[in-house]
Motif scaffolding. Sequence first.
Motif, PDB file in Angstrom:
ATOM      1  N   ILE A  12      -4.357   2.383  10.331  1.00  0.00           N
ATOM      2  CA  ILE A  12      -3.232   1.944   9.501  1.00  0.00           C
ATOM      3  C   ILE A  12      -2.687   3.124   8.699  1.00  0.00           C
ATOM      4  N   ARG A  13      -3.566   3.942   8.133  1.00  0.00           N
ATOM      5  CA  ARG A  13      -3.124   5.131   7.371  1.00  0.00           C
ATOM      6  C   ARG A  13      -2.361   6.105   8.269  1.00  0.00           C
ATOM      7  N   CYS A  15      -1.274  -6.473   6.556  1.00  0.00           N
ATOM      8  CA  CYS A  15      -1.278  -5.331   5.650  1.00  0.00           C
ATOM      9  C   CYS A  15       0.167  -4.897   5.471  1.00  0.00           C
ATOM     10  N   ASP A  34      -8.544   0.392   9.062  1.00  0.00           N
ATOM     11  CA  ASP A  34      -7.818   1.015   7.954  1.00  0.00           C
ATOM     12  C   ASP A  34      -7.463   2.473   8.237  1.00  0.00           C
ATOM     13  N   ILE A  43      -5.851  -4.977   3.085  1.00  0.00           N
ATOM     14  CA  ILE A  43      -5.795  -5.888   4.224  1.00  0.00           C
ATOM     15  C   ILE A  43      -6.120  -7.283   3.722  1.00  0.00           C
ATOM     16  N   ALA A  99      -5.801   3.544   0.039  1.00  0.00           N
ATOM     17  CA  ALA A  99      -6.525   2.736   1.013  1.00  0.00           C
ATOM     18  C   ALA A  99      -5.720   1.466   1.276  1.00  0.00           C
ATOM     19  N   PRO A 100      -5.516   1.110   2.542  1.00  0.00           N
ATOM     20  CA  PRO A 100      -4.705  -0.080   2.840  1.00  0.00           C
ATOM     21  C   PRO A 100      -5.347  -1.370   2.333  1.00  0.00           C
ATOM     22  N   THR A 127       0.852  -1.180   0.000  1.00  0.00           N
ATOM     23  CA  THR A 127       0.000   0.000   0.000  1.00  0.00           C
ATOM     24  C   THR A 127       0.889   1.232   0.000  1.00  0.00           C
TER      25      THR A 127
END
Length: 179
Positions: A93-94, A66, A90, A40, A37-38, A32
């Motif tokens: 994660i970002r 991810c 998500d 997963i 957008a991650p 990513t």
Amino acid sequence: MLEVLSASWVYDAVLHAQARFLPALIEQDQLTLPGEAPLIYSAETGPHASLIQATPALYRHVGDYCCLQLLAGKERYLLLFSSDAGAMDDYLIRIAQMKCSYILSSIKATLPQDRSTALSERERECLRWVSEGKTTEDIALIVSVSANTVNNYLSNAMQKLSASNRAMAIATAIRANLI
């Protein structure tokens, strides 16, 4: 060769990931990028399920995973998150990807320069003038070279300082007492 810098997994899982799992992620270009957008994946059904399940030490630590690309200047790094199935957020994660990229850039900026990446006197001079608010054309007149040459000096300085833009190059050079 990929080098694992930190992990919360057991040693056997890290060795397996370093030897087979991480290279497979990179080769299949399933990272990513910042701002995306991650992606997963599930250890049960994802593209690397058989690779993960074949190694019990790795399978015990991965429910979902991810893989993120971190950028620090011109360098690229890999950040892998794993969790229990369905536990990844998500948005978080970002945020983690952005913070880790920032931390890596900050760390790289404070590392001592070796002689091969030291700024030339002309590169320092051009950075100093940019920090004073001068345009490329102004600097070209001041130092008696073309605007293209000034841009080349600034581009080289940015690369040597692992900076993604002029402002970051100036900040890094000031922190390192180069200008």
